[in-house]
Design a protein around this motif. Structure first.
Motif, PDB file in Angstrom:
ATOM      1  N   UNK A 186      -4.627 -15.266  -4.600  1.00 38.62           N
ATOM      2  CA  UNK A 186      -5.111 -14.304  -3.612  1.00 38.62           C
ATOM      3  C   UNK A 186      -4.641 -14.665  -2.104  1.00 38.62           C
ATOM      4  N   UNK A 187      -4.390 -16.080  -2.104  1.00 44.45           N
ATOM      5  CA  UNK A 187      -3.941 -16.818  -0.748  1.00 44.45           C
ATOM      6  C   UNK A 187      -2.402 -16.473  -0.401  1.00 44.45           C
ATOM      7  N   UNK A 231       0.827  -1.018   0.061  1.00 37.83           N
ATOM      8  CA  UNK A 231       0.042   0.176  -0.021  1.00 37.83           C
ATOM      9  C   UNK A 231       0.672   1.125   0.138  1.00 37.83           C
ATOM     10  N   UNK A 232       1.973   1.185   0.736  1.00 36.09           N
ATOM     11  CA  UNK A 232       2.978   2.445   1.057  1.00 36.09           C
ATOM     12  C   UNK A 232       3.493   2.726  -0.506  1.00 36.09           C
ATOM     13  N   UNK A 233       3.786   1.680  -1.180  1.00 40.34           N
ATOM     14  CA  UNK A 233       4.405   1.682  -2.692  1.00 40.34           C
ATOM     15  C   UNK A 233       3.455   2.174  -3.559  1.00 40.34           C
ATOM     16  N   UNK A 242     -14.494 -10.293  -1.779  1.00 37.72           N
ATOM     17  CA  UNK A 242     -15.438 -10.832  -0.770  1.00 37.72           C
ATOM     18  C   UNK A 242     -16.356  -9.810  -0.253  1.00 37.72           C
ATOM     19  N   UNK A 243     -15.687  -8.956   0.310  1.00 45.20           N
ATOM     20  CA  UNK A 243     -16.338  -8.098   1.166  1.00 45.20           C
ATOM     21  C   UNK A 243     -17.073  -7.274   0.564  1.00 45.20           C
ATOM     22  N   UNK A 244     -16.528  -6.513  -0.696  1.00 46.69           N
ATOM     23  CA  UNK A 244     -17.257  -5.447  -1.450  1.00 46.69           C
ATOM     24  C   UNK A 244     -18.447  -6.117  -2.203  1.00 46.69           C
ATOM     25  N   UNK A 285      -6.950  -4.248  -3.457  1.00 46.53           N
ATOM     26  CA  UNK A 285      -5.737  -4.722  -3.513  1.00 46.53           C
ATOM     27  C   UNK A 285      -5.775  -5.496  -2.187  1.00 46.53           C
ATOM     28  N   UNK A 286      -6.431  -5.265  -1.318  1.00 43.19           N
ATOM     29  CA  UNK A 286      -6.302  -6.060   0.119  1.00 43.19           C
ATOM     30  C   UNK A 286      -7.083  -7.282  -0.274  1.00 43.19           C
ATOM     31  N   UNK A 287      -6.548  -8.349   0.975  1.00 47.10           N
ATOM     32  CA  UNK A 287      -6.891  -9.686   0.706  1.00 47.10           C
ATOM     33  C   UNK A 287      -8.322 -10.015   0.371  1.00 47.10           C
TER      34      UNK A 287
END
Length: 821
Positions: free
Chosen positions: A361-362, A233-235, A607-609, A601-603
Motif C-alpha cells: 500500500x506504500x 479513481x477516474x477509471x 487506517x482512517x476508517x 482504494x485511497x492510501x
C-alpha cells in the motif's frame, strides 16, 4: 618473459531470462571497472544476439587466463552492493525451491523503487540525412521529424509526437535497416513522490467538444462533478481505461497534474501513555517458554496458539522488547494491509521511529526509503505484509508471523514462495526464532507442534477475565420458509436493534464484494460473464457498472445482453454493497461503515476508517474478510456471519479449514472489552460439523476430525503438494501441452527417479478456467518436497520450455500448492 594476462570475470543473473535458459552468465570486467564491481551489485550487460543491454546481478567473481567468447560488462549500476551474503544465499534458495529465475528472486527481495528501466532514444543516421525515396511513408515521417532534432529523441516522445503506438516496432525496424541510430539508457525507478491527478482544462469546464465518444463524455461529466480525481479513481467510477484519459489529455480536454505526497509512511500516534506490558499467568508461561527458546540460540520454530482475545500480541511484543534490548532485530508479519495500522500504532507507541513499515500500500518511494532505513541500521523492527520477510536486517533475532494460517502469506506469482518457509530459511542463517501465532493455526502447523517438531506455547483463555462470545447457529432455510427473503435473519436483526439501543457496536461479515454477484438477462436468462475470463460479472451500485474481479473489465449496466440484446434486469447473489443498503433500510438511525476493496482504494483508507469505528463514529461495520482477523474493537458486542456456506463447499482440500478459521476469527471480534459478546452464524447447513465446531469455537475437535481425513486421503501434513500450471490463449494447445508434460513426467520419473514417491492427479482445468484471455490447466502432484523432486520438476520445466511445439503455452511450478489454484 612477461607475466601471463589475467582477466576478471563475473557470473551474473540476467533480467528477463526465461526459466528454460536461465543460468549464471559470464562477462569480462573492462579495465575501467576492475576493483569497482563487487558481488551483490547490479551491472548492465549485453544479452542475446542483438546485444540488448539488460540488468544483471553479480553473484560471483573469478580470474581467468582467457576472455575468449565472453562479452564485456557495459556499465556498473550500483557503486555499493545491494544484497548481503545472506540475501545472495536467499536468491539461490528461491531459485532452487520455487522454480523461478535468478532475477525473479532478486526483484522479489529488493524494493520496487530501486529498480532500473532501460529506455531507448533514436536519431537519424548521418547517411540518411537526405531522406531517400525508398523509405515508406511512415519511415519518411519518422525521418523528417528526427531531421529537425539536434540530439537523440526518447522513444516515448517520438511515438507521442507522431501518434504512434508505444509498442510499435517501427523505430527498431528502422534501426536494424541502418536508418536510425539507437542509444540505450538506464534510469532509476525512483519512488512515487507524487500521485497523478486529472482535471478538466479551463476551456472544457463549461462546454466540452461535441465530437467526444460516450466513454470520453462520461469522464468529462465525472470530473465536472468532482473537480479533480486520481487516474485510478477516474477509471473506476467511469469504467474507462487509462487510454481514454490519455486521449482526452492529448485533445486538450483534460489535463494531468502531480499532487505531492509524503514519502514517509504515516504513523498514527496515540495520546495514551505507554504502560509496561503486564502478563497474566498463562501469558507469562507462554512468554517464558518462547524466551527460553530464543535465549537457547540456534534456529527454531514455535507456535503461539491462543483463543481470540487471549493476548498473543502482548506476549510476542514483550519478547520483541527483549530481542531489541539484546541489540538484535525483529520482523512482524501480518496477513492483510488492513491489519497494519493497529499493529503499527502499538509498536510505534512503544518503540518510536525505530519501526519500519513495509507493504504494497506504500508508494515505491516510501518502500524504498523504509528499506534504506533498515539497511542503514536505523530500525529495530519491521512490520508489514508478506514481502516484509525480506527486510534486510543483519542482526535478526526474531520473526513473528501473525495469523500464520492465512493464504496471503503465499505468493501467487514467480517466485511462488511461502513467507513461512522464507522465515525458516532466514532463521537458519541467523540462528534465531520464528514464532507462528494464531487462534486457528493451519492443520499442518498444529500437527508439527503436537508432534514436537515445533515448540508449542498455549493461551487457552481470554486476557483480563473476558469470556468468549456466546454463539448461535441460525437456520436460513427456516427464515426462507417463514417468508424472510432478506440477507439478515430475524434473530440477527433483533440482536442489532439491542446493540443500537445500548449504544454498542456490531460487525457483519459477508465475504463478497459488489452489489449483486450475478446479473441475468431478463429475456434469455443468460448470466453475463466477462469476455476475458470465465467468471460472472458483479454489479457495483457505486459506479453503476458490471465488473470483473479478476481482470478489471467493466461495462455499463445499461448495455444490453451480448447474446440477445435484451435488458439486464435480473440479479442473483448479494455482495457487501447490497448488504449495506439492506442494513440502512432496516436500521435507518444507525451509522454504517462498509469495509471492502472498493471503499479502501485511497492510501490511508484502512487506517482512517478503522480509527473512526474504534472511536465510536459508526455503529455498524459491514465488510469482507478484512474485518475478520486481528482487529481489536472493545465496543463490539455482536458479530453476524452471513453466507459462510459459499466457502465451505469449495473444491479444494482446505475449504473446511478456511471456513472454520474465518468464522472463528470474526466471531472473536465480539466481547473483547468489559461486556460479554454474542455472535450469530447464518447458514443453510446448521447440522454441518464444521459449522457446529466453529460455533463452539472448538479448534481441538475440528483438528482431530480434519487430521483423520487428511491422513486417509493423503493430504498435507502427510505429503507435500506441488502443482504444475499451464496457460495460453488456445485451450486445445494448453491441454495438449499439459498432457505432453504428464507423459514426460511419467517417463522420466520411472527412468531416473524411481526412488521418489509420487501420486499424480492428472490434468484438470483450474477453478476459474479462463483469466485475462488465457486458459489455465494444472497437474497436481502429491510428493515429498525434496531436492531430488525439485530437480525432477525443474528438468521437466526446462525441457517443456525448449520444445518448439509448446510455443504459446506457459508452464510454471507451484511448490506450495494449497488447492486454491
Amino acid at each position: 618473459m612477461g607475466c601471463p594476462s589475467v582477466f576478471h570475470v563475473v557470473s551474473a543473473a540476467v533480467d528477463k531470462a526465461a526459466f528454460h535458459f536461465d543460468k549464471l552468465y559470464s562477462y569480462t570486467v573492462p579495465s575501467g571497472l576492475v576493483g569497482k564491481i563487487r558481488i551483490g551489485a547490479r551491472v548492465l550487460v549485453p544479452f542475446g544476439g542483438g546485444n540488448r543491454r539488460r540488468q544483471a546481478l553479480v553473484l560471483s567473481m573469478e580470474e581467468r587466463a582467457s576472455e575468449e567468447g565472453l562479452k564485456p560488462v557495459s556499465a556498473l549500476l550500483d557503486p555499493e552492493p545491494l544484497l548481503t551474503g545472506e540475501m545472495l544465499e536467499l536468491v539461490r534458495y528461491l531459485k532452487s525451491a520455487c522454480f523461478c529465475t535468478y532475477y525473479d528472486a532478486v526483484k522479489t527481495i529488493l524494493p520496487g523503487g530501486i529498480g532500473y528501466q532501460i529506455s531507448f532514444a533514436y536519431r537519424l543516421s548521418p547517411g540518411w540525412r537526405d531522406g531517400p525515396e525508398e523509405l515508406s511513408p511512415e519511415e519518411r515521417r519518422v525521418a523528417a521529424f528526427l531531421l529537425k532534432k539536434d540530439g537523440p529523441v526518447p522513444r516515448e516522445q517520438l511515438c507521442r509526437a507522431l501518434g504512434l503506438a508505444q509498442d510499435t516496432p517501427l523505430p527498431d525496424q528502422m534501426y536494424r535497416k541502418g536508418i536510425l541510430t539507437r542509444e540505450e539508457n538506464a534510469r532509476r525507478r525512483v519512488g512515487d513522490e507524487t500521485v497523478q491527478m486529472a482535471r478538466l482544462c479551463p476551456e472544457a469546464q463549461d462546454e466540452a467538444p461535441a465530437s467526444l465518444t460516450p466513454k470520453q463524455k462520461s469522464v468529462v461529466e465525472f470530473l465536472r462533478t468532482v473537480g479533480a480525481a486520481t487516474l485510478k479513481e477516474a477509471e473506476y467510477f467511469t469504467g474507462v481505461t487509462s487510454a481514454v484519459l490519455r486521449t482526452l489529455e492529448k485533445r486538450g480536454v483534460v489535463e494531468f497534474f502531480e499532487h505531492e505526497v509524503l514519502r514517509t509512511p504515516a504513523r498514527s500516534s496515540s495520546a495514551a501513555p505507554v504502560l509496561p506490558i503486564s502478563l497474566e499467568g498463562r501469558q507469562r508461561e507462554a512468554y517464558e517458554k518462547l524466551l527460553g527458546a530464543y535465549r537457547g540460540g540456534g534456529a527454531g520454530t514455535a507456535l503461539l496458539y491462543g483463543v481470540t482475545g487471549s493476548g498473543k500480541t502482548q506476549v510476542y511484543t514483550k519478547l520483541i522488547s527483549d530481542v531489541v534490548a539484546d541489540g538484535r532485530q525483529a520482523i512482524v508479519l501480518v496477513p492483510e494491509i488492513s491489519l497494519t495500522p493497529q499493529t503499527i500504532e502499538g509498536f510505534t507507541a512503544r518503540f518510536g521511529d525505530r519501526v519500519a513499515i513495509l507493504h504494497s500500500g506504500l508508494s515505491l518511494g516510501e518502500r524504498l526509503d523504509e528499506w534504506k532505513r533498515i539497511r542503514a541500521g536505523q530500525v529495530d523492527i519491521a512490520v508489514g505484509t508478506r514481502s516484509a520477510v525480506f527486510a534486510p536486517f543483519e542482526r535478526l533475532g526474531l520473526i513473528v508471523i501473525d495469523e500464520e494460517q492465512e493464504h496471503t502469506y503465499k505468493s501467487e506469482s514467480a517466485p511462488r514462495y511461502h513467507a513461512r518457509d522464507v522465515a525458516r530459511f532466514r532463521s537458519g542463517y541467523h540462528g534465531c526464532l520464528t514464532v507462528l501465532a494464531s487462534a486457528t493455526p493451519s492443520v499442518e502447523t498444529y500437527y508439527h507442534a503436537k508432534a514436537g517438531n515445533y515448540l508449542l506455547a498455549e493461551l487457552p483463555s481470554r486476557y483480563g477475565g473476558a469470556r468468549l462470545p456466546d454463539v448461535e447457529l441460525v437456520d436460513m432455510t427456516g427464515e426462507r420458509m417463514a417468508g424472510n427473503s432478506g440477507e439478515i435473519s430475524e434473530a440477527l436483526a433483533a440482536g442489532v436493534r439491542q446493540v443500537l439501543e445500548r449504544g454498542e457496536q456490531a460487525i457483519l461479515l459477508l465475504n463478497r464484494r459488489g452489489y449483486h454477484t450475478r446479473a441475468l438477462c431478463q429475456s434469455c436468462r443468460t448470466a453475463l460473464t466477462c469476455p476475458n475470463c470465465s467468471i460472472a460479472l458483479t454489479y457495483h451500485a457505486a459506479n453503476g457498472r458490471l465488473m470483473c474481479h479478476y481482470c478489471g473489465y467493466s461495462r455499463p449496466m445499461e448495455e444490453g445482453c451480448p447474446q440477445c440484446g435484451g435488458k439486464v434486469e435480473r440479479f442473483q447473489g448479494v455482495g457487501t454493497q447490497k448488504l449495506e443498503e439492506e442494513v440502512r433500510e432496516l436500521f435507518p438511525q444507525a451509522r454504517v461503515l462498509r469495509m471492502d476493496a472498493d471503499t479502501t482504494l485511497s492510501k490511508h483508507a484502512h487506517e482512517e476508517k478503522f480509527r473512526d469505528f474504534a472511536e465510536g463514529r459508526y455503529d455498524l461495520m459491514v465488510g469482507t474478510q478484512m474485518v475478520a482477523k486481528g482487529l481489536n474493537f472493545p465496543g463490539v458486542t455482536l458479530v453476524g456471519v452471513l453466507a459462510p456456506d459459499a466457502t465451505l463447499f469449495g473444491d479444494d482440500f482446505k475449504s473446511e479449514e478456511r471456513t472454520f478459521s474465518l468464522i472463528t476469527q470474526v466471531i472473536g471480534r465480539a466481547g473483547r472489552g468489559e461486556k460479554r459478546g454474542r455472535a450469530l452464524i447464518q447458514t443453510f447447513v446448521p447440522e454441518n460439523r464444521v459449522m457446529i465446531e466453529a460455533s463452539e469455537q472448538d479448534y481441538e475437535t475440528f483438528y482431530q476430525n480434519e487430521i483423520i481425513c487428511r491422513k486417509v486421503m493423503l493430504y498435507p501434513p502427510f505429503c507435500s503438494m506441488c502443482a504444475v500450471g499451464f496457460s495460453g490463449e488456445r485451450e486445445s494447445e494448453v491441454i495438449r501441452g499439459a498432457e505432453s508434460f504428464l507423459r514426460s513426467l511419467t517417463a522420466l520419473a520411472r527412468q531416473k527417479y524411481p526412488d521418489i514417491p509420487l501420486r499424480v492427479l492428472g490434468c484438470t482445468p483450474n477453478l476459474v478456467l479462463k483469466v485475462s484471455g488465457k486458459y489455465r490447466y494444472k497437474i497436481v502432484i502429491k510428493c515429498k518436497n525434496s531436492p531430488r523432486f525439485r530437480e525432477l520438476i525443474g528438468a521437466l520445466l526446462i525441457q517443456f520450455g525448449r520444445d518448439p511445439r509448446n510455443k504459446g503455452v506457459t508452464a510454471y511450478g507451484d511448490p506450495y500448492f494449497d488447492g486454491s489454484m
